[in-house]
Design a protein around this motif. Structure first.
Motif, PDB file in Angstrom:
ATOM      1  N   ASP A   2       0.823  -1.204   0.000  1.00 20.29           N
ATOM      2  CA  ASP A   2       0.000   0.000   0.000  1.00 20.29           C
ATOM      3  C   ASP A   2       0.860   1.258   0.000  1.00 20.29           C
ATOM      4  O   ASP A   2       0.576   2.224  -0.720  1.00 20.29           O
ATOM      5  CB  ASP A   2      -0.920  -0.011   1.225  1.00 20.29           C
ATOM      6  CG  ASP A   2      -1.824   1.204   1.272  1.00 20.29           C
ATOM      7  OD1 ASP A   2      -2.707   1.328   0.407  1.00 20.29           O
ATOM      8  OD2 ASP A   2      -1.637   2.052   2.182  1.00 20.29           O
ATOM      9  N   ARG A   8       0.938   4.142  -2.918  1.00 19.93           N
ATOM     10  CA  ARG A   8       0.676   5.552  -2.628  1.00 19.93           C
ATOM     11  C   ARG A   8       1.899   6.439  -2.871  1.00 19.93           C
ATOM     12  O   ARG A   8       1.814   7.658  -2.792  1.00 19.93           O
ATOM     13  CB  ARG A   8       0.216   5.708  -1.169  1.00 19.93           C
ATOM     14  CG  ARG A   8      -1.167   5.143  -0.901  1.00 19.93           C
ATOM     15  CD  ARG A   8      -1.641   5.420   0.507  1.00 19.93           C
ATOM     16  NE  ARG A   8      -0.957   4.601   1.501  1.00 19.93           N
ATOM     17  CZ  ARG A   8      -0.051   5.035   2.357  1.00 19.93           C
ATOM     18  NH1 ARG A   8       0.319   6.313   2.345  1.00 19.93           N
ATOM     19  NH2 ARG A   8       0.519   4.230   3.238  1.00 19.93           N
ATOM     20  N   ASP A  34       4.470   6.711  -0.997  1.00 18.21           N
ATOM     21  CA  ASP A  34       4.865   7.313   0.277  1.00 18.21           C
ATOM     22  C   ASP A  34       6.134   6.635   0.774  1.00 18.21           C
ATOM     23  O   ASP A  34       6.085   5.580   1.410  1.00 18.21           O
ATOM     24  CB  ASP A  34       3.730   7.155   1.289  1.00 18.21           C
ATOM     25  CG  ASP A  34       3.950   7.962   2.554  1.00 18.21           C
ATOM     26  OD1 ASP A  34       5.119   8.244   2.879  1.00 18.21           O
ATOM     27  OD2 ASP A  34       2.948   8.297   3.227  1.00 18.21           O
TER      28      ASP A  34
END
Length: 258
Positions: free
Chosen positions: A49, A53, A55
């Protein structure tokens, strides 16, 4: 606790302390491989995830959480006298060297497809050496997501020639499974036919070179975006709208989003 110069050693010491029957953490002491396994899977998904994203700070944190899972399992195994973290590191090092003969040996692999082909051949030979299950389908983990496992099972079968020659056969089978679902009379029959239908859909995706797991994820994300847009456009009245009104709003959002 004494801080070690090596951060990895610090983490190992922390885990050992948490599992120490004398003064350790009651929750950590209560765990075993089975109880920790769901957390291991969850942390792997959280790594994915963070990557999706984009990140990078979250990725660092999530990789730490995933590393903790490896350390936790290794600590429990060491307590039982099976293996420790050094054995885990040595095993994966040996495996990577063994499966990259084009880097660490004398074989040639000048493109990614050849690397994958070599990898799978070496992997199959390893299974043959140690597994009692000699099926072409052996070794596909039961805990994989269902679509991903179906895809891997189908690829294994295709390697030994059990496959449709082209996508047309797979599409025809999907249509057949839809008809059989419609014809099912009982809940048990519908359950079985739904499984066959999903398996057939994965086969169609595979023949098109599409990752079924990724495709469903993208499709779900698209539905979520459009549904949220409907809610935002309609406001508090959305839940009370008729199905026809909701469908009209859906088509409007779909047209706007493309």
């Amino acid at each position: 606790m004494q801080q070690h110069e090596n951060p990895m050693q610090t983490l190992l010491s922390i885990m050992a302390k948490l599992r120490d029957p004398r003064g350790g953490c009651p929750w950590d002491l209560e765990q075993d491989f089975a109880s920790i396994a769901p957390y291991t899977i969850e942390e792997a998904y959280e790594v994915a995830d963070a990557i999706e994203r984009g990140d990078i700070d979250a990725l660092k944190d999530e990789l730490g959480d995933l590393l903790l899972q490896v350390v936790f399992h290794s600590q429990m195994a060491a307590e039982l006298g099976h293996f420790d973290i050094d054995d885990v590191a040595q095993a994966i090092s040996d495996k990577m060297i063994r499966r990259h003969p084009h880097v660490f040996g004398n074989e040639d692999a000048d493109d990614p497809a050849k690397v994958v082909s070599n990898w799978e051949a070496i992997k199959a030979a390893e299974r043959a050496d140690k597994d009692t299950d000699q099926s072409a389908l052996a070794g596909v983990a039961l805990a994989l997501p269902a679509l991903l496992r179906a895809q891997k099972i189908q690829k294994r079968a295709a390697r030994i020639g059990f496959d449709w020659p082209d996508v047309a056969g797979a599409v025809l089978k999907l249509s057949e499974e839809i008809d059989e679902l419609h014809s099912a009379q009982t809940e048990a029959e519908r359950f079985e036919e739904m499984g066959d239908l999903l398996f057939a859909a994965v086969n169609v995706a595979r023949h098109h070179g599409i990752d079924a797991e990724a495709a469903l994820k993208a499709g779900t994300a698209k539905f979520e975006r459009r549904f949220r847009a409907m809610e935002q456009n309609a406001g508090e009245e959305f839940a009370a709208m008729t199905l026809d009104e909701k469908e009209a709003e859906w088509q409007a959002v779909k047209k706007e989003a493309g």
